[in-house]
Motif scaffolding. Structure first.
Motif, PDB file in Angstrom:
ATOM      1  N   VAL A   1      87.020  91.231  21.020  1.00 15.12           N
ATOM      2  CA  VAL A   1      87.829  92.337  21.300  1.00 15.12           C
ATOM      3  C   VAL A   1      89.073  92.441  21.751  1.00 15.12           C
ATOM      4  O   VAL A   1      90.239  92.498  21.084  1.00 15.12           O
ATOM      5  CB  VAL A   1      87.118  93.520  21.959  1.00 15.12           C
ATOM      6  CG1 VAL A   1      87.887  94.536  22.132  1.00 15.12           C
ATOM      7  CG2 VAL A   1      85.727  94.126  21.012  1.00 15.12           C
TER       8      VAL A   1
ATOM      9  N   ASN B   1      72.835  90.979  18.154  1.00 13.37           N
ATOM     10  CA  ASN B   1      74.120  91.240  17.699  1.00 13.37           C
ATOM     11  C   ASN B   1      74.851  91.783  18.850  1.00 13.37           C
ATOM     12  O   ASN B   1      74.513  92.540  19.390  1.00 13.37           O
ATOM     13  CB  ASN B   1      74.036  92.361  16.558  1.00 13.37           C
ATOM     14  CG  ASN B   1      75.374  92.817  16.076  1.00 13.37           C
ATOM     15  OD1 ASN B   1      76.396  92.630  16.640  1.00 13.37           O
ATOM     16  ND2 ASN B   1      75.329  93.512  14.816  1.00 13.37           N
TER      17      ASN B   1
ATOM     18  N   ARG C   1      89.957  96.230  16.136  1.00 15.84           N
ATOM     19  CA  ARG C   1      89.119  95.895  15.166  1.00 15.84           C
ATOM     20  C   ARG C   1      89.099  94.499  14.776  1.00 15.84           C
ATOM     21  O   ARG C   1      90.278  93.912  14.693  1.00 15.84           O
ATOM     22  CB  ARG C   1      89.278  96.716  13.846  1.00 15.84           C
ATOM     23  CG  ARG C   1      89.050  98.167  13.662  1.00 15.84           C
ATOM     24  CD  ARG C   1      89.224  98.988  12.510  1.00 15.84           C
ATOM     25  NE  ARG C   1      88.716  98.210  11.283  1.00 15.84           N
ATOM     26  CZ  ARG C   1      88.847  98.634   9.763  1.00 15.84           C
ATOM     27  NH1 ARG C   1      89.307  99.847   9.730  1.00 15.84           N
ATOM     28  NH2 ARG C   1      88.340  97.971   8.892  1.00 15.84           N
TER      29      ARG C   1
ATOM     30  N   TYR D   1      77.298  93.583  19.170  1.00 18.32           N
ATOM     31  CA  TYR D   1      78.259  94.529  19.100  1.00 18.32           C
ATOM     32  C   TYR D   1      76.857  95.933  19.176  1.00 18.32           C
ATOM     33  O   TYR D   1      77.386  96.982  19.412  1.00 18.32           O
ATOM     34  CB  TYR D   1      78.737  94.754  17.741  1.00 18.32           C
ATOM     35  CG  TYR D   1      80.333  94.202  17.838  1.00 18.32           C
ATOM     36  CD1 TYR D   1      81.505  94.930  18.235  1.00 18.32           C
ATOM     37  CD2 TYR D   1      80.124  92.777  17.635  1.00 18.32           C
ATOM     38  CE1 TYR D   1      82.703  94.127  18.188  1.00 18.32           C
ATOM     39  CE2 TYR D   1      81.667  92.050  17.753  1.00 18.32           C
ATOM     40  CZ  TYR D   1      82.682  92.850  18.304  1.00 18.32           C
ATOM     41  OH  TYR D   1      83.826  92.091  18.519  1.00 18.32           O
ATOM     42  N   THR D   2      75.897  95.689  18.905  1.00 21.51           N
ATOM     43  CA  THR D   2      74.722  96.550  18.896  1.00 21.51           C
ATOM     44  C   THR D   2      73.557  96.175  20.074  1.00 21.51           C
ATOM     45  O   THR D   2      73.007  97.061  20.522  1.00 21.51           O
ATOM     46  CB  THR D   2      74.161  96.878  17.707  1.00 21.51           C
ATOM     47  OG1 THR D   2      73.416  95.294  17.337  1.00 21.51           O
ATOM     48  CG2 THR D   2      75.237  97.244  16.748  1.00 21.51           C
TER      49      THR D   2
ATOM     50  N   LYS E   1      81.456  89.550  22.981  1.00 19.85           N
ATOM     51  CA  LYS E   1      82.186  90.721  22.329  1.00 19.85           C
ATOM     52  C   LYS E   1      83.485  91.093  23.060  1.00 19.85           C
ATOM     53  O   LYS E   1      84.536  91.432  22.479  1.00 19.85           O
ATOM     54  CB  LYS E   1      81.403  92.103  22.459  1.00 19.85           C
ATOM     55  CG  LYS E   1      81.869  93.309  22.132  1.00 19.85           C
ATOM     56  CD  LYS E   1      80.796  94.479  22.321  1.00 19.85           C
ATOM     57  CE  LYS E   1      81.580  95.777  22.046  1.00 19.85           C
ATOM     58  NZ  LYS E   1      80.642  97.021  22.349  1.00 19.85           N
TER      59      LYS E   1
END
Length: 560
Positions: free
Chosen positions: A239, A532, A373, A534-535, A235
């Motif tokens: 990013v 995941n 994003r 991002y979570t 991540k």
């Protein structure tokens, strides 16, 4: 002889024709040498040549036996450059089921076995053994997507940066034209490794200065011990990679410098104006090279993709920002194509990574500079995106009107969630060769969200539009959807839904694929970690061979 002088030299004889006793840079490539701007090794060679360097290329050297292909051109003045070619060598060699492929599209006659597994590493180790004091610079998709710790599907292991195993001195990630020239300039007057060149990675020493704002990742050992560490690092890498103003990234002794600014139109035009022959090197004579046959009459309009699909390497390699060629540059290339042997008036692809993103950017650049994003299209189209199709439509219509061009097709993928009615009508009525391939990938909302793809309803809306345009024009073109099974998050229930939906629509899917984890993508990280990033929530993964085969069988619901 004059014909051979039009290409980069590949043999000692060709050096003699030019009167060269040695060269500045020897470039080794896992692909056949095709002097066309769609092939990275040719582009890098031409860019270095234009910058005033003497460059030779050794395509598909024999890595077995006495390694004579690695010594035939002697030691270069500056450095060796190594690329596996236009594909990761493991993707090139093996199917999603890890079965060895029987062909290689980038080799004469499609012959398999012309390059080794882990091509970049193999070439570099041979060169280091033969010439331990000569610097090696690696680049291309294989090096780019393995620049930091990554999961390798074919060995089913987490691997360190390719710099570690290859023993190379410098790695260029992404599109490398600017970096390779700056590296050549450095090595003209230095023997130590350059550490300040953008878009490069290197192994730091005790004297290396790390910026205060650098992103420090978990160590490779920590990632090996704990898959959560690898997910967290992915991540952070993604990013940072999607920022216009990125920071330095450090993992153990590997330092990855931020990239260059996105290429300007003038810079991109200058590359395409280089003296490419648009043909395979004469050494191949009448041998067929499948990858060349596919793209020989294609024209790439731009670079980059802001779609951010989870399983795609384009944005991680080429970047999220779009770099577009000028209309004049595109027309110059088309005029050159019309002079080639076997030109019959058909452009096979007037496209790009995603064909309908030409000249698109943020309305307010200052907002883009604050954005990280991964996708400008998901979970919804960014309000700051200037999705203006006028420049692209102007190119389509201008090319259509050229007397030398009978048809100009769009063979690249399109984003049907990014489309105006005017663009859609122009595409469908003038630039489809009877079948338009699109990639909904799945029907399940849960799977599509993980893929960063639009909802199935978006595909249905486009399908209705496509059918209506055909009906209005009295044509009977086909819309061919592309689907993937076994993507992380995809269960047998999701595949059953896909089978039910395609059966209801009387589709018998023909463009289907079992998910193949490739280095440095979100989908691969989910496949390896089961998380995941991002979570940090668990994601179901069909990992075993039998589970993957079972999901794939849902595509063929009409077979017993």
């Amino acid at each position: 002889m004059s014909d051979l002088k039009s290409y980069l030299p590949t043999t000692r004889k060709e050096l003699d024709i030019r009167g060269w006793s040695e060269v500045d840079i020897v470039l080794f490539s896992g692909d056949a040498y095709i002097d066309h701007p769609q092939f990275g090794a040719a582009v890098i060679g031409r860019v270095l040549e234009h910058a005033g360097y003497q460059v030779a290329i050794v395509p598909q050297p024999d890595w077995r036996g006495d390694h004579r292909d690695f010594t035939k051109l002697g030691q270069p003045r500056l450095f060796f450059a190594v690329t596996a070619g236009c594909m990761d060598s493991m993707v090139n060699h093996y199917t999603a089921a890890r079965r060895l492929r029987s062909d290689d599209a980038f080799t004469p006659e499609g012959r398999a076995g012309a390059r080794p597994d882990y091509c970049t590493i193999t070439y570099c180790r041979i060169l280091k053994q033969l010439y331990p004091d000569v610097p090696i610079v690696i680049g291309g998709i294989e090096a780019s997507m393995r620049r930091l710790a990554h999961y390798d599907y074919w060995s089913d292991t987490l691997m360190p940066s390719i710099l570690v195993d290859s023993q190379a001195d410098v790695l260029i990630y992404g599109m490398g034209e600017k970096a390779i020239v700056d590296i050549a300039q450095w090595y003209k007057s230095h023997r130590d490794t350059p550490t300040t060149i953008p878009q490069t990675a290197f192994c730091r020493t005790a004297s290396t200065v790390i910026p205060d704002d650098a992103i420090i990742l978990h160590s490779f050992a920590e990632e090996q011990r704990d898959k959560r560490c690898h997910a967290e690092d992915f991540k952070r890498i993604e990013v940072e990679s999607n920022k216009i103003h990125a920071a330095t990234i450090v993992q153990d002794d590997i330092v990855v410098n931020p990239p260059y600014d996105t290429m300007t139109t003038e810079e991109l035009d200058a590359i395409y104006d280089l003296p490419f022959q648009y043909l395979p090197h004469p050494k191949y004579k009448d041998k067929r090279i499948p990858a060349y046959e596919m793209i020989r009459f294609s024209v790439c309009l731009h670079r980059g993709c802001f779609g951010g699909c989870s399983f795609c390497t384009i944005s991680a390699h080429q970047g999220k920002q779009i770099a577009s060629r000028s209309k004049e540059s595109i027309l110059r290339q088309i005029q050159r194509l019309t002079t080639l042997p076997d030109w019959h008036g058909v452009i096979s692809d007037l496209g790009g990574p995603s064909a309908n993103m030409y000249a698109m950017r943020g309305k307010d650049k200052s907002l883009c500079e604050q954005c990280a994003r991964p996708s400008c299209l998901q979970p919804g189209i960014c309000r700051n995106l200037n999705a203006n199709f006028a420049p692209l439509l102007d190119i389509y219509r201008t090319v259509d009107a050229l007397p030398e061009v009978k048809h100009a097709y769009v063979g690249s993928g399109i984003r049907y969630d990014l489309m105006s009615d005017e663009y859609g009508r122009q595409l469908i009525t003038r630039h489809v060769s009877g079948r338009l391939k699109v990639a909904p990938e799945h029907t399940s909302s849960n799977v599509l969200q993980l893929m960063r793809k639009p909802d199935w309803k978006a595909y249905l809306r486009f399908r209705d539009f496509f059918l209506n345009v055909n009906k209005e024009n009295g044509t009977n073109q086909q819309l061919i959807p592309y689907f993937i099974s076994s993507h992380p998050g995809c269960t047998n229930q999701d595949m059953a839904q896909l089978a039910q939906e395609t059966r209801r629509m009387h589709y018998r899917p023909e463009q289907v694929q079992d998910f193949t984890p490739t280095p440095m993508t979100l989908s691969t990280t989910m496949f390896y970690t089961g998380l995941n990033p991002y979570t940090m929530k668990l994601v179901f993964v069909a990992r075993s061979k039998s589970d993957k085969q079972h999901q794939n069988q849902f595509f063929f619901w009409w077979k017993k």
